[in-house]
Scaffold this active site. Structure first.
Site, PDB file in Angstrom:
ATOM      1  NE  ARG A   1       6.709  20.382  16.763  1.00  0.00           N
ATOM      2  CZ  ARG A   1       6.827  19.062  16.942  1.00  0.00           C
ATOM      3  NH1 ARG A   1       5.725  18.318  17.085  1.00  0.00           N
ATOM      4  NH2 ARG A   1       8.008  18.492  16.981  1.00  0.00           N
TER       5      ARG A   1
ATOM      6  NE  ARG B   1      14.636   9.912  14.023  1.00  0.00           N
ATOM      7  CZ  ARG B   1      13.590   9.777  14.840  1.00  0.00           C
ATOM      8  NH1 ARG B   1      13.220   8.582  15.253  1.00  0.00           N
ATOM      9  NH2 ARG B   1      12.920  10.840  15.241  1.00  0.00           N
TER      10      ARG B   1
ATOM     11  CE  LYS C   1      12.072  20.684  19.156  1.00  0.00           C
ATOM     12  NZ  LYS C   1      11.777  19.606  18.172  1.00  0.00           N
TER      13      LYS C   1
ATOM     14  CB  THR D   1       7.979  16.408  25.320  1.00  0.00           C
ATOM     15  OG1 THR D   1       8.741  17.267  24.476  1.00  0.00           O
ATOM     16  CG2 THR D   1       8.312  14.955  24.995  1.00  0.00           C
TER      17      THR D   1
END
Length: 568
Positions: free
Chosen positions: A119, A162, A305, A363
């Site tokens: 990935r 962020r 996702k 995760t």
């Protein structure tokens, strides 16, 4: 070639020959079991002895820790009493490649200990560094002599919110005031920037703001035209560019940003196998990406996702539009109550299984192994749960990207998955979600329905006889269907298409093998068996279940399907 028939019925089933009485029997079977298997009178159960040919064309040996367990490379036990022992790890492992693993030596070693998919996380690095990794993976696939295959997944950054850059980390304490501003010029110890201009409009007074998925939390106390004023609830060390979530809300940013489109074009140029698309909220973004790929003539599958609160009401349509899904539990657990994540994981896996789509659980699977050489017991249980729930793949992020023990993390994931699979009996695999066939009362079966019936029946036979399955495919459709029904043993999918080989890497239980097909079916069968013998996947005297079925016919008429059990 001598043949020993232990049951002989017509394998060539034409839809037009179905009788009304047969339809009634099938419908009665569905009513009793909610699943379907072809009536016994239509099965072709033939056990043959087949001699492997001395054909010049051979497939490379397939023995690998990625496929069949190699006693020289793993110390996992398979002592499970009367339970049928799975000869190979079927759950696939996705490894994120980063500073700890982006060298030729490390990629080779990761592949040896169990990596199936490499990935590329586009949130980090640049195109030059990712191109280097992609080229190394392709080099491994080209040079590898044991038949192991590594697929390439490009994971888009998505619309992440962020915090801004800091000259040095800030230690946040409970009760402290901290402000987030969209004015990048106002930065001090109490006010820091945020990269999202609509941030002020997306949050309300009383909202809970999570940093790094909950490592720190703040509550919104007030806001102005350009600033959100917060109070620290759970403190910690705040560093530059930390990911921000608002509990129960998703940012109004588009799922595919301008940066993502540049990264997607990079993936097209480098012929990656999968896109993992971050923060998908609805099916429209999937259709948009697929239309773009179609226009580029790019054969790349789209994995969505599931990590946004807005995605949950649209799960069915999102997964239907996609080619697979990833349960991205980090942001999912930040935007939604964390206690909901286990149930959502199970639901997403079941939905993907019911729609024959691969599903990845990701995760924090071995988060402690970023810094420590052994996992926590809870992490081991987490892997086992994902395997038991039927995930096609399990994923490592920081553990292999920047952790201290990337090889040990993969080895732990491999051995835990393998051990867990060895406790799942063939009987258990048949209770997995299956694809209902809604039109059995109609005058004809569709090609997909016919293939689905035979995939279920082939699984039943292979489980009953403890045989591996050999399938020949040009589209991958029958291998996918067989994976959907989770046979207890390995599915060896022989294909003459490189893209199909790469794609099948992600599916549970499938070992893809690229091989040119001869016009003579028996010659091709013999070469495939010889390859498996050379790779020590099977030995002389073993039985194998051979499947000839699928949407695109090979060596058969459109209306015929074959399942055979052969003795090697």
């Amino acid at each position: 070639m001598a043949a020993m028939e232990i049951g002989s019925m017509a394998a060539q089933i034409s839809p037009v020959t179905r009788t009304n009485s047969a339809s009634r029997r099938v419908n009665q079977s569905i009513a009793r079991t909610r699943s379907w298997a072809p009536p016994v009178s239509r099965r072709n159960l033939v056990v043959r002895s087949v001699k492997t040919s001395d054909a010049n064309a051979k497939v490379a040996d397939l023995a690998s820790p990625n496929g069949v367990v190699n006693p020289e490379t793993t110390d996992s036990t398979q002592d499970t009493g009367s339970v049928f022992i799975n000869p190979a790890r079927k759950t696939k492992i996705v490894c994120t490649i980063g500073p700890s693993s982006n060298t030729r030596e490390m990629i080779w070693k990761l592949a040896e200990v169990g990596m199936n998919v490499a990935r590329m996380n586009m949130s980090h690095g640049d195109h030059k560094s990712h191109k280097k990794v992609i080229d190394l993976v392709k080099e491994y696939n080209a040079e590898n002599k044991d038949g192991n295959v590594i697929a390439i997944m490009l994971d888009t950054k998505g619309p992440e919110v962020r915090s801004g850059d800091l000259t040095e980390p800030i230690m946040l304490k409970e009760g402290q005031e901290l402000n987030f501003t969209i004015n990048r010029g106002l930065i001090n110890e109490n006010t820091i920037g945020v990269n999202y201009d609509d941030f002020v409009n997306d949050v309300e007074v009383g909202d809970t703001l999570l940093v790094d998925g909950g490592m720190m939390s703040l509550v919104v106390r007030a806001k102005t035209a350009d600033t959100v004023k917060c109070e620290v609830i759970d403190g910690g060390e705040l560093k530059s560019r930390r990911h921000l979530n608002v509990r129960g809300k998703s940012a109004t940013l588009p799922s595919i940003t301008e940066k993502d489109w540049e990264d997607i074009k990079f993936g097209v140029e480098n012929k990656v196998d999968f896109y993992a698309v971050s923060f998908v909220k609805d099916a429209e973004v999937v259709h948009e990406l697929k239309d773009f790929l179609k226009g580029c003539n790019a054969d790349i599958h789209v994995v969505v996702k599931i990590e946004s609160a807005d995605a949950i009401p649209n799960l069915q349509s999102i997964i239907s539009a996609s080619d697979g899904a990833m349960v991205a539990r980090g942001d999912l657990g930040a935007e939604l109550p964390i206690e909901d994540v286990p149930m959502l994981q199970e639901e997403i896996i079941m939905r993907c299984r019911s729609m024959e789509k691969p599903v990845i659980v990701a995760t924090n699977m071995l988060e402690s192994m970023i810094d420590h050489p052994t996992p926590t017991r809870a992490e081991v249980s987490d892997i086992a749960i994902a395997v038991k729930e039927g995930a096609d793949a399990i994923m490592l992020s920081g553990e292999t990207a920047h952790g201290k023990f990337p090889l040990k993390a993969v080895t732990v994931m491999h051995t835990v998955a393998l051990r867990t699979e060895s406790t799942i009996s063939a009987r258990t695999t048949l209770t997995a979600p299956s694809t209902p066939i809604q039109t059995l009362g109609s005058s004809e079966f569709t090609p997909h329905e016919m293939s689905t019936m035979f995939a279920l029946h082939a699984t039943t036979m292979a489980n009953a006889l403890h045989t591996p399955i050999i399938v020949f495919t040009q589209t991958g459709s029958m291998a996918v269907l067989l994976s959907h029904f989770r046979p207890a043993s390995t599915i060896f999918a022989f294909t003459n298409q490189e893209r199909i080989k790469q794609r099948l890497v992600l599916y549970q239980g499938v070992v893809p093998v690229q091989m040119e097909f001869s016009n003579d079916a028996e010659e091709t069968f013999s070469r495939a068996v010889e390859a498996l013998l050379n790779g020590k996947h099977i030995k002389k005297g073993d039985y194998v279940t051979l499947v000839q079925s699928g949407v695109k016919s090979i060596w058969r008429r459109e209306s015929t399907h074959h399942i055979q059990v052969r003795k090697v």
